[in-house]
Enzyme design. Structure first.
Site, PDB file in Angstrom:
ATOM      1  N   GLY A 152       0.821  -1.224   0.000  1.00 30.20           N
ATOM      2  CA  GLY A 152       0.000   0.000   0.000  1.00 30.20           C
ATOM      3  C   GLY A 152       0.840   1.252   0.000  1.00 30.20           C
ATOM      4  O   GLY A 152       0.618   2.164   0.799  1.00 30.20           O
ATOM      5  N   ALA A 153       1.800   1.303  -0.921  1.00 31.97           N
ATOM      6  CA  ALA A 153       2.752   2.423  -0.910  1.00 31.97           C
ATOM      7  C   ALA A 153       2.472   3.452  -1.994  1.00 31.97           C
ATOM      8  O   ALA A 153       3.315   4.294  -2.290  1.00 31.97           O
ATOM      9  CB  ALA A 153       4.182   1.884  -1.038  1.00 31.97           C
ATOM     10  N   SER A 154       1.285   3.416  -2.582  1.00 33.20           N
ATOM     11  CA  SER A 154       0.984   4.361  -3.665  1.00 33.20           C
ATOM     12  C   SER A 154       0.597   5.741  -3.142  1.00 33.20           C
ATOM     13  O   SER A 154       0.581   6.706  -3.889  1.00 33.20           O
ATOM     14  CB  SER A 154      -0.146   3.805  -4.539  1.00 33.20           C
ATOM     15  OG  SER A 154      -1.282   3.491  -3.752  1.00 33.20           O
TER      16      SER A 154
ATOM     17  N   SER B 262      -3.244   0.421  14.762  1.00 33.55           N
ATOM     18  CA  SER B 262      -3.910   1.726  14.896  1.00 33.55           C
ATOM     19  C   SER B 262      -4.354   1.931  16.343  1.00 33.55           C
ATOM     20  O   SER B 262      -4.588   0.947  17.064  1.00 33.55           O
ATOM     21  CB  SER B 262      -5.143   1.757  13.992  1.00 33.55           C
ATOM     22  OG  SER B 262      -5.987   2.828  14.333  1.00 33.55           O
TER      23      SER B 262
ATOM     24  N   TYR C 108     -12.785  -2.313  11.517  1.00 38.64           N
ATOM     25  CA  TYR C 108     -11.409  -1.788  11.463  1.00 38.64           C
ATOM     26  C   TYR C 108     -10.673  -2.050  12.786  1.00 38.64           C
ATOM     27  O   TYR C 108      -9.523  -2.508  12.787  1.00 38.64           O
ATOM     28  CB  TYR C 108     -11.475  -0.289  11.166  1.00 38.64           C
ATOM     29  CG  TYR C 108     -10.140   0.395  10.981  1.00 38.64           C
ATOM     30  CD1 TYR C 108      -9.424   0.261   9.796  1.00 38.64           C
ATOM     31  CD2 TYR C 108      -9.606   1.201  11.989  1.00 38.64           C
ATOM     32  CE1 TYR C 108      -8.208   0.906   9.619  1.00 38.64           C
ATOM     33  CE2 TYR C 108      -8.387   1.854  11.820  1.00 38.64           C
ATOM     34  CZ  TYR C 108      -7.696   1.707  10.634  1.00 38.64           C
ATOM     35  OH  TYR C 108      -6.492   2.344  10.464  1.00 38.64           O
TER      36      TYR C 108
ATOM     37  N   ALA D 223     -11.312  -4.353  15.011  1.00 38.35           N
ATOM     38  CA  ALA D 223     -11.056  -5.797  15.136  1.00 38.35           C
ATOM     39  C   ALA D 223      -9.846  -6.181  14.291  1.00 38.35           C
ATOM     40  O   ALA D 223      -8.973  -6.945  14.741  1.00 38.35           O
ATOM     41  CB  ALA D 223     -12.287  -6.586  14.703  1.00 38.35           C
TER      42      ALA D 223
ATOM     43  N   LYS E 211      -7.326  -4.288  13.384  1.00 35.86           N
ATOM     44  CA  LYS E 211      -6.081  -3.704  13.900  1.00 35.86           C
ATOM     45  C   LYS E 211      -5.682  -4.307  15.244  1.00 35.86           C
ATOM     46  O   LYS E 211      -4.490  -4.379  15.571  1.00 35.86           O
ATOM     47  CB  LYS E 211      -6.222  -2.182  13.996  1.00 35.86           C
ATOM     48  CG  LYS E 211      -6.365  -1.497  12.633  1.00 35.86           C
ATOM     49  CD  LYS E 211      -5.153  -1.744  11.741  1.00 35.86           C
ATOM     50  CE  LYS E 211      -5.214  -0.992  10.435  1.00 35.86           C
ATOM     51  NZ  LYS E 211      -4.014  -1.201   9.606  1.00 35.86           N
TER      52      LYS E 211
ATOM     53  N   ILE F 288      -3.675  10.525  11.613  1.00 30.96           N
ATOM     54  CA  ILE F 288      -2.633  10.996  10.686  1.00 30.96           C
ATOM     55  C   ILE F 288      -3.300  11.597   9.441  1.00 30.96           C
ATOM     56  O   ILE F 288      -4.273  11.036   8.924  1.00 30.96           O
ATOM     57  CB  ILE F 288      -1.696   9.820  10.275  1.00 30.96           C
ATOM     58  CG1 ILE F 288      -1.202   9.025  11.507  1.00 30.96           C
ATOM     59  CG2 ILE F 288      -0.522  10.338   9.445  1.00 30.96           C
ATOM     60  CD1 ILE F 288      -0.377   9.783  12.518  1.00 30.96           C
TER      61      ILE F 288
HETATM   62  P1  NAP Z   1      -4.611   5.533   2.505  1.00 37.47           P
HETATM   63  O1  NAP Z   1      -4.153   6.921   2.260  1.00 37.47           O
HETATM   64  O2  NAP Z   1      -6.059   5.206   2.291  1.00 37.47           O
HETATM   65  O3  NAP Z   1      -3.705   4.530   1.621  1.00 37.47           O
HETATM   66  C1  NAP Z   1      -3.948   3.166   1.673  1.00 37.47           C
HETATM   67  C2  NAP Z   1      -2.943   2.420   0.825  1.00 37.47           C
HETATM   68  O4  NAP Z   1      -3.224   1.011   0.919  1.00 37.47           O
HETATM   69  C3  NAP Z   1      -3.018   2.780  -0.647  1.00 37.47           C
HETATM   70  O5  NAP Z   1      -1.711   2.817  -1.167  1.00 37.47           O
HETATM   71  C4  NAP Z   1      -3.784   1.618  -1.248  1.00 37.47           C
HETATM   72  O6  NAP Z   1      -3.400   1.355  -2.589  1.00 37.47           O
HETATM   73  C5  NAP Z   1      -3.320   0.471  -0.391  1.00 37.47           C
HETATM   74  N1  NAP Z   1      -4.231  -0.671  -0.388  1.00 37.47           N
HETATM   75  C6  NAP Z   1      -5.519  -0.717   0.006  1.00 37.47           C
HETATM   76  N2  NAP Z   1      -6.006  -1.960  -0.157  1.00 37.47           N
HETATM   77  C7  NAP Z   1      -4.995  -2.723  -0.656  1.00 37.47           C
HETATM   78  C8  NAP Z   1      -4.871  -4.086  -1.018  1.00 37.47           C
HETATM   79  N3  NAP Z   1      -5.901  -4.942  -0.902  1.00 37.47           N
HETATM   80  N4  NAP Z   1      -3.682  -4.534  -1.496  1.00 37.47           N
HETATM   81  C9  NAP Z   1      -2.635  -3.685  -1.621  1.00 37.47           C
HETATM   82  N5  NAP Z   1      -2.688  -2.376  -1.298  1.00 37.47           N
HETATM   83  C10 NAP Z   1      -3.855  -1.907  -0.809  1.00 37.47           C
HETATM   84  O7  NAP Z   1      -4.288   5.066   4.000  1.00 37.47           O
HETATM   85  P2  NAP Z   1      -3.244   5.653   5.081  1.00 37.47           P
HETATM   86  O8  NAP Z   1      -3.958   6.639   5.894  1.00 37.47           O
HETATM   87  O9  NAP Z   1      -1.979   6.008   4.408  1.00 37.47           O
HETATM   88  O10 NAP Z   1      -3.049   4.356   5.998  1.00 37.47           O
HETATM   89  C11 NAP Z   1      -1.957   3.451   5.834  1.00 37.47           C
HETATM   90  C12 NAP Z   1      -2.004   2.420   6.942  1.00 37.47           C
HETATM   91  O11 NAP Z   1      -1.926   3.075   8.212  1.00 37.47           O
HETATM   92  C13 NAP Z   1      -3.303   1.608   6.966  1.00 37.47           C
HETATM   93  O12 NAP Z   1      -3.035   0.286   7.375  1.00 37.47           O
HETATM   94  C14 NAP Z   1      -4.119   2.319   8.021  1.00 37.47           C
HETATM   95  O13 NAP Z   1      -5.087   1.476   8.590  1.00 37.47           O
HETATM   96  C15 NAP Z   1      -3.039   2.709   9.001  1.00 37.47           C
HETATM   97  N6  NAP Z   1      -3.407   3.821   9.879  1.00 37.47           N
HETATM   98  C16 NAP Z   1      -3.727   5.038   9.365  1.00 37.47           C
HETATM   99  C17 NAP Z   1      -4.099   6.079  10.233  1.00 37.47           C
HETATM  100  C18 NAP Z   1      -4.443   7.454   9.753  1.00 37.47           C
HETATM  101  O14 NAP Z   1      -4.847   8.273  10.591  1.00 37.47           O
HETATM  102  N7  NAP Z   1      -4.310   7.777   8.481  1.00 37.47           N
HETATM  103  C19 NAP Z   1      -4.151   5.837  11.604  1.00 37.47           C
HETATM  104  C20 NAP Z   1      -3.816   4.575  12.094  1.00 37.47           C
HETATM  105  C21 NAP Z   1      -3.457   3.576  11.216  1.00 37.47           C
HETATM  106  P3  NAP Z   1      -4.409   1.515  -3.843  1.00 37.47           P
HETATM  107  O15 NAP Z   1      -4.836   2.938  -3.877  1.00 37.47           O
HETATM  108  O16 NAP Z   1      -3.592   1.113  -4.995  1.00 37.47           O
HETATM  109  O17 NAP Z   1      -5.562   0.583  -3.554  1.00 37.47           O
END
Ligand code: NAP
Length: 246
Positions: A11-13, A141, A154, A156, A158, A187
């Site tokens: 998920g690095a896009s 999370s 979500y 559950a 995490k 974040i």
């Molecule tokens: P985001 O901006 O929604 O980005 C999610 C990333 O995951 C995208 O690159 C997406 O790629 C990829 N992805 C989703 N489903 C996938 C799959 N089935 N296979 C491969 N890649 C997949 O999310 P974020 O906020 O950066 O969060 C990143 C991580 O941190 C997540 O695990 C999230 O639960 C955790 N987190 C975030 C926060 C926050 O406040 N933002 C807080 C706590 C934890 P595509 O676009 O190509 O699908």
């Protein structure tokens, strides 16, 4: 710091995963930029890394798919011969109150966030065991630690990531492999920007440091856990949340 290391970031896009990929690459690692649907954005991340003098490749794979993730791991190992750092960052939300949560929304979140993390660790574990070293960093999370109304699925997933992290840490510790989880708070990414403004404001009030975190701040913690300075840390859940869970 990470010269000669190969890192696979799921998920690095965009969002946190993108910042992790950029940070690991800037510190010398060759980075596999995994994505599911956002090919153009993943290609942009690779271009950004290359423009800064680093090495990266974008690979499409739905981590929730056991066979597809096995195929990705096989291809990565065939090309790069090893993976030193696995960051299980791919994650989704499908928020809603329990009474109205569909089975599909529950399964989708568990499959990506928890099973996807299991799939990647499972497929790479043989290679990690053989090389007798490795760093696995899983994104949990605050929701997995404290629970959150509207996020039963979500939370559950995490919380499951935390149990998975600790069990795998115990299984792999004798071979020098460190497995840790990061529990970010609120974040600033597309995931949180999608939340209603009212919910965002409510959350901000719960943060002692009084602001949202930045993806780059999470990436710096991942960098520490990916490098040798953290070699005596395993099985931990490290919060990065502005004090939300103190
Ligand atoms: P985001 O901006 O929604 O980005 C999610 C990333 O995951 C995208 O690159 C997406 O790629 C990829 N992805 C989703 N489903 C996938 C799959 N089935 N296979 C491969 N890649 C997949 O999310 P974020 O906020 O950066 O969060 C990143 C991580 O941190 C997540 O695990 C999230 O639960 C955790 N987190 C975030 C926060 C926050 O406040 N933002 C807080 C706590 C934890 P595509 O676009 O190509 O699908």
């Amino acid at each position: 710091m990470l010269a000669g290391k190969v890192a696979l970031v799921t998920g690095a896009s965009r969002g946190i995963g993108k910042e992790i990929a950029l940070t690991l690459a800037a510190n010398g690692a060759t980075v596999i930029v995994n994505y599911n649907g956002s090919k153009e954005r993943a290609d942009e991340v690779v271009k950004e890394i290359e423009a800064a003098g680093g090495t990266a490749e974008a690979i499409q794979c739905n981590v929730a798919d056991f066979q597809a993730s096995e195929e990705m791991v096989k291809n990565v190992l065939a090309t790069y011969k090893k993976v030193d750092i696995l960051v299980n960052n791919a994650g989704i939300t499908r928020d809603g109150l329990l009474m109205r949560m569909s089975e599909e929304d529950y399964d989708a979140v568990l499959n990506t966030n928890l099973k996807g993390t299991f799939n990647m660790i499972r497929h790479l574990s043989r290679s990690f065991l053989k090389q007798r070293s490795g760093k696995i960093i899983n994104l949990s999370s605050v929701s997995g630690v404290m629970g959150n109304a509207g996020q039963a699925n979500y939370s559950a997933s995490k919380a499951g990531v935390i149990g998975l992290t600790k069990s795998v840490a115990r299984e792999l510790a004798s071979r020098g492999i460190c497995v840790n989880a990061i529990a970010p708070g609120f974040i600033d990414t597309e995931m949180t920007q999608a939340m209603p403004e009212e919910a965002q404001n409510g959350l901000k009030q719960m943060i002692p440091l009084g602001r949202m975190g930045e993806a780059a701040e999470v990436a710096k913690l991942v960098l520490f856990l990916a490098g040798n300075d953290s070699n005596y840390i395993t099985g931990q859940v490290i919060s990065i949340d502005g004090g939300m869970t103190m």
